[in-house]
Scaffold this motif. Structure first.
Motif, short mmCIF file in Angstrom:
data_model
loop_
_atom_site.label_atom_id
_atom_site.label_comp_id
_atom_site.label_asym_id
_atom_site.label_seq_id
_atom_site.Cartn_x
_atom_site.Cartn_y
_atom_site.Cartn_z
N LYS A 258 23.32 -19.99 -15.39
CA LYS A 258 23.73 -18.82 -16.42
C LYS A 258 24.18 -19.38 -17.71
O LYS A 258 23.92 -18.78 -18.72
N SER B 278 18.87 -12.04 -15.96
CA SER B 278 19.03 -10.63 -15.52
C SER B 278 17.89 -9.65 -16.13
O SER B 278 17.71 -8.43 -15.26
N SER C 212 21.33 -22.74 -4.63
CA SER C 212 21.92 -21.68 -5.34
C SER C 212 21.32 -21.51 -6.71
O SER C 212 21.27 -20.36 -7.18
N ASP D 275 18.80 -18.37 -5.78
CA ASP D 275 19.82 -16.80 -5.98
C ASP D 275 19.87 -16.63 -7.56
O ASP D 275 20.10 -15.48 -8.00
N MET D 276 20.14 -17.76 -8.33
CA MET D 276 20.34 -17.51 -9.73
C MET D 276 19.07 -16.98 -10.32
O MET D 276 19.25 -16.19 -11.20
N GLY E 291 17.82 -13.57 -7.52
CA GLY E 291 18.89 -12.58 -7.16
C GLY E 291 19.49 -13.23 -5.74
O GLY E 291 19.12 -13.83 -5.06
N GLU E 292 21.01 -12.73 -5.82
CA GLU E 292 21.50 -13.10 -4.74
C GLU E 292 21.02 -12.73 -3.56
O GLU E 292 20.44 -11.81 -2.96
N GLY E 293 21.13 -13.90 -2.50
CA GLY E 293 20.62 -13.60 -1.24
C GLY E 293 19.19 -13.81 -0.81
O GLY E 293 18.75 -13.88 0.17
N HIS F 251 17.54 -16.84 -1.11
CA HIS F 251 17.13 -17.89 -0.47
C HIS F 251 17.42 -17.72 1.06
O HIS F 251 16.55 -18.27 1.70
#
Length: 472
Positions: free
Chosen positions: A371, A378, A392, A395-396, A399-401, A403
């Protein structure tokens, strides 16, 4: 009297034993019939043996069997697509459904933790259907009360092992229903050669590679932005050059004008220099200036088209401006001049928030997706994650979740450049893909045969930049 009693007792024993033996034979014959009914191929084989023996028609049966075999061979040789669609695939599907799924379903659900204890015993999720493809099986599952997609996502490794698949991913369907995508083959294991340049470009569907279900992987350019993340050697260039070759006819006729930025001094993008209307690589100032020129074109076009259209369709007079940024972080995070860094960030933020509707599109690549390096990732509706270092980072980028949903970019081997996962705004699940491999010779050939028009800036683009310069 004793003799009569002994005879009666012996008779009763023989009758009882006979009845028991008869019952055992009936039960055994019934079980054999049921076993054969559940296994039609075995039943067919038994009939081939029994019927000719009873009727004495071995020769006729042999003729029939040879005729059927010859017909199947001729069908496969002359009409392979029809043979595969109407015979081979249904037979393969029937065998896999029975042998892999229906036989092992209850055990797999219990061992993976998806079954739940009930009042009358163990309750397992319902197997609603199976669609067997060449590379993967798609299993429709009815979830139990109280279960969620997350429960199945956590169980994916166990489910893949239970059904002998390479991996398992979960897709939502409707409330209470989901699909398990169980991949048993990999069409992405071999290098995919570059596709031929099309006769006409489709900006809404540009072919760039192959998906893991064997179908073409296409990317939308019109009305979106694209972010590509991956470590060095992961295949970012394969996606960029496949995109540019896919829209080469539009570049040649002026419908698309590519403005390219190469912070590496031209090492990555200079091969295709003739395809670019504008190219900046010599300095950060030149690259930031190009971004700000794109903002000027975007603002001018937005003012003129306000109330006329919500999505501009490019023409030669009002072309799509496609900004290709090879290493985004060089301008937004690693640039030592703070003023230039702030100008680049401001220009990119404006382009990503307002450029889609007026056909000013950003395609950017980066090695480091953190980030603090790419603050506005985003804002890219379409994201591609190639090989990355950690879960991590996946997901960056996606998007979250993502992986946990199967986008294992951290486990992509170095031997598979161009393999990654893609997400778009209207799809929840990541799609595994591989980009075509484009050689340097193919890049040079495409740049010569489909070079951009000679004019560097035309019409409203040039006017908008001049107005911006006068105002400054």
């Amino acid at each position: 009297m004793d003799l009569v009693t002994r005879n009666d007792t012996a008779l009763e024993w023989f009758v009882g034993a006979g009845l028991w033996l008869l019952g055992a034979l009936v039960r055994g014959f019934g079980r054999l019939l049921w076993w054969l009914m559940c296994r039609p191929l075995w039943a067919f084989g038994v009939l081939l043996l029994v019927v000719p023996t009873v009727t004495g028609t071995w020769l006729q049966v042999l003729y029939v069997v040879n005729g059927v075999a010859a017909f199947l061979v001729a069908w496969e040789l002359t009409l392979p697509d029809s043979y595969s669609r109407f015979f081979a695939q249904p037979l393969r599907r029937w065998r896999r459904v029975r042998r892999v799924y229906r036989r092992n379903w209850e055990t797999a659900m219990v061992m993976s933790g998806m079954a739940k204890p009930g009042v009358e015993g163990t309750i397992v999720p319902q197997l609603l259907g199976v669609d067997c493809g060449r590379w993967a099986d798609y299993v429709e599952v009815g979830m139990l009360m109280g279960q969620s997609l997350t429960d199945y996502e956590r169980a994916c490794p166990a489910l893949a092992t239970s059904f002998g698949a390479l991996d398992c991913r979960v897709r939502a369907d409707r409330p209470g229903i989901l699909w398990l995508d169980l991949r048993h083959g990999d069409p992405l294991a071999k290098t995919i050669p570059a596709r031929p340049i099309p006769d006409e470009a489709d900006l809404g569907s540009v072919p760039v590679g192959v998906r893991d279900d064997g179908k073409p992987w296409v990317l939308q350019l019109l009305g979106t932005h694209l972010f590509i993340a991956g470590v060095t050697g992961s295949g970012k260039g394969s996606i960029l050059w496949s995109l540019l070759r896919g829209i080469a006819p539009a570049i040649q006729d002026g419908t698309v004008r590519v403005w390219a930025l190469d912070p590496k001094g031209g090492m990555e993008l200079a091969f295709g220099r003739p395809m670019f209307t504008r190219f900046a690589a010599e300095s950060s100032e030149a690259m930031v200036r190009l971004l700000e020129d794109a903002v000027a074109v975007m603002d001018d076009r937005a003012q003129r088209m306000a109330g006329i259209t919500r999505l501009h369709v490019p023409t030669a007079d009002e072309p799509m401006i496609l900004l290709v940024v090879d290493e985004l972080a060089s301008l937004t995070a690693y640039e030592p001049d703070r003023k230039l860094r702030d100008r680049a960030t401001a220009a990119l933020s404006a382009l990503l928030t307002k450029g889609r509707a007026v056909a000013v599109v950003v395609v950017a690549a980066a090695q480091d997706p953190r980030k603090e390096v790419v603050t506005f990732r985003s804002l890219f509706p379409t994201k591609v994650a190639l090989r990355l270092d950690t879960p991590s980072q996946v997901d960056m980028v996606l998007g979250e979740g993502m992986h946990a949903m199967g986008a294992a970019c951290d486990r992509i081997p170095t031997s598979l450049p161009g393999v990654g996962y893609v997400t778009v705004d209207d799809l929840r699940e990541p799609q595994r893909v591989r980009a075509c491999w484009v050689t340097d010779e193919q890049i040079v050939s495409a740049s010569r045969s489909h070079s951009a028009p000679v004019e560097q800036l035309i019409g409203v683009c040039e006017l908008a930049i001049e107005v911006r310069d006068e105002a400054a």
